[in-house]
Design a protein around this motif. Sequence first.
Motif, PDB file in Angstrom:
ATOM      1  N   ASN A   1       0.727  -1.009  -0.268  1.00 47.24           N
ATOM      2  CA  ASN A   1       0.042   0.077   0.132  1.00 47.24           C
ATOM      3  C   ASN A   1       0.620   0.824  -0.144  1.00 47.24           C
ATOM      4  O   ASN A   1       1.189   2.065   0.762  1.00 47.24           O
TER       5      ASN A   1
ATOM      6  N   PHE B   1      -0.232   5.476  -0.615  1.00 51.24           N
ATOM      7  CA  PHE B   1      -1.207   5.310  -0.081  1.00 51.24           C
ATOM      8  C   PHE B   1      -0.256   6.836   1.220  1.00 51.24           C
ATOM      9  O   PHE B   1      -0.211   7.603   2.052  1.00 51.24           O
TER      10      PHE B   1
ATOM     11  N   ALA C   1      -3.699   4.139  10.979  1.00 50.98           N
ATOM     12  CA  ALA C   1      -3.908   3.970   9.999  1.00 50.98           C
ATOM     13  C   ALA C   1      -2.334   2.465  10.322  1.00 50.98           C
ATOM     14  O   ALA C   1      -3.322   1.625   8.893  1.00 50.98           O
TER      15      ALA C   1
ATOM     16  N   GLU D   1      -3.285  -1.781   9.268  1.00 51.43           N
ATOM     17  CA  GLU D   1      -3.011  -2.446   7.972  1.00 51.43           C
ATOM     18  C   GLU D   1      -2.972  -4.043   9.297  1.00 51.43           C
ATOM     19  O   GLU D   1      -1.986  -4.730   7.862  1.00 51.43           O
TER      20      GLU D   1
ATOM     21  N   GLU E   1      -6.187  -5.099   7.336  1.00 56.31           N
ATOM     22  CA  GLU E   1      -7.029  -3.862   5.913  1.00 56.31           C
ATOM     23  C   GLU E   1      -6.576  -2.886   4.923  1.00 56.31           C
ATOM     24  O   GLU E   1      -5.240  -2.820   6.439  1.00 56.31           O
ATOM     25  N   LYS E   2      -6.020  -2.540   4.083  1.00 54.47           N
ATOM     26  CA  LYS E   2      -5.660  -1.752   3.183  1.00 54.47           C
ATOM     27  C   LYS E   2      -5.665  -0.118   3.944  1.00 54.47           C
ATOM     28  O   LYS E   2      -6.964   0.373   3.763  1.00 54.47           O
ATOM     29  N   ALA E   3      -4.539   0.766   4.434  1.00 53.83           N
ATOM     30  CA  ALA E   3      -5.491   1.647   4.785  1.00 53.83           C
ATOM     31  C   ALA E   3      -5.655   3.200   3.509  1.00 53.83           C
ATOM     32  O   ALA E   3      -5.407   2.973   3.022  1.00 53.83           O
ATOM     33  N   THR E   4      -6.949   3.238   3.868  1.00 51.29           N
ATOM     34  CA  THR E   4      -7.372   4.687   2.725  1.00 51.29           C
ATOM     35  C   THR E   4      -7.775   6.442   3.885  1.00 51.29           C
ATOM     36  O   THR E   4      -7.011   6.456   4.275  1.00 51.29           O
ATOM     37  N   TRP E   5      -7.143   7.132   2.895  1.00 51.69           N
ATOM     38  CA  TRP E   5      -7.871   8.055   2.934  1.00 51.69           C
ATOM     39  C   TRP E   5      -9.264   8.004   3.378  1.00 51.69           C
ATOM     40  O   TRP E   5      -9.216   9.041   4.976  1.00 51.69           O
TER      41      TRP E   5
ATOM     42  N   SER F   1     -10.778   5.746   5.664  1.00 47.00           N
ATOM     43  CA  SER F   1     -10.276   4.727   6.567  1.00 47.00           C
ATOM     44  C   SER F   1      -9.455   6.103   7.893  1.00 47.00           C
ATOM     45  O   SER F   1      -9.183   5.654   9.042  1.00 47.00           O
TER      46      SER F   1
END
Length: 288
Positions: free
Chosen positions: A85, A88, A156, A160, A164-168, A170
Amino acid sequence: MSENTPQNPYEPGAGGPTPPSGPAQPPAYGSGQPPAYGGGQPPAYGESGRPPAYGGPGDTYGTQAGAPFSVGEALGYGWRRFTGNWLFWVLFVLLTFVVGAIFNAPSFGDLQEINEAAMRGDISASTAAGASAGGSLLQLIGSLVTSVLSALGVNAALREVSGEKATWGSLFKVNSFGMVVLAALLLLAASFVGVLLCGVGLIAVAIFSVFTYHNVVDRNLNAWEAFTTSFRQVGQNFGAVFLLELAVLGINIVGTLVCLIGLLVTIPLTTIAVAYAFRRLTGGPVAA
């Protein structure tokens, strides 16, 4: 019957003892089964025996609390999650750099203005004091903002570690944003007190408060509980945590030497590695 034949003493009318009555086997223990445990079955771990949910409803304990970890294991895990990831995380670190530059730029401007006024000979003490105070206030605000961003980075990283992939989207999803701000203020105050104690207190705060944001975000503790719990967690696992912190410091120093560009990689890597260590020590969920 002959007179010489012995008479059965248990025959009726023979005058002997009454034959024993009842079954030939001893009575079954509890009707064939041992007494029911708690009314049939032992209590399920998910009902009366389960500890509070980890970090909120639906979460589960993924590892045994206090599970050991190695520095190489934590850093290797951080590298795998970062490379999966990377865009990000690079953009997030760039955001923190930009925010820091915005709040520090006025202080550099004030210093330049003071130097120019001094060269002209028209600088006054009030002008210098005012410029210094204004720069210090902006730096304090900037420190608070960057500290909050660090807490969001921890959020974040924990996502991970959960797989779960961290996103803007979340990034800002925390249980209590206000508590994150309070934790940031508490850490800034503790660092200031540490500086006053000849710097020794600052080193202690840096070492033992490393899990403060993790406890706020992941375990929903208030700022003070998160701070003191971090001290206890590090103290109970001092060897492993201290070695990891030394490795984190060394890696980020190397990232700084590479024209600061290396920090785009080393900061996410080490942030995820520390989050992994926290989950291992507290028994939180850890994705493969």
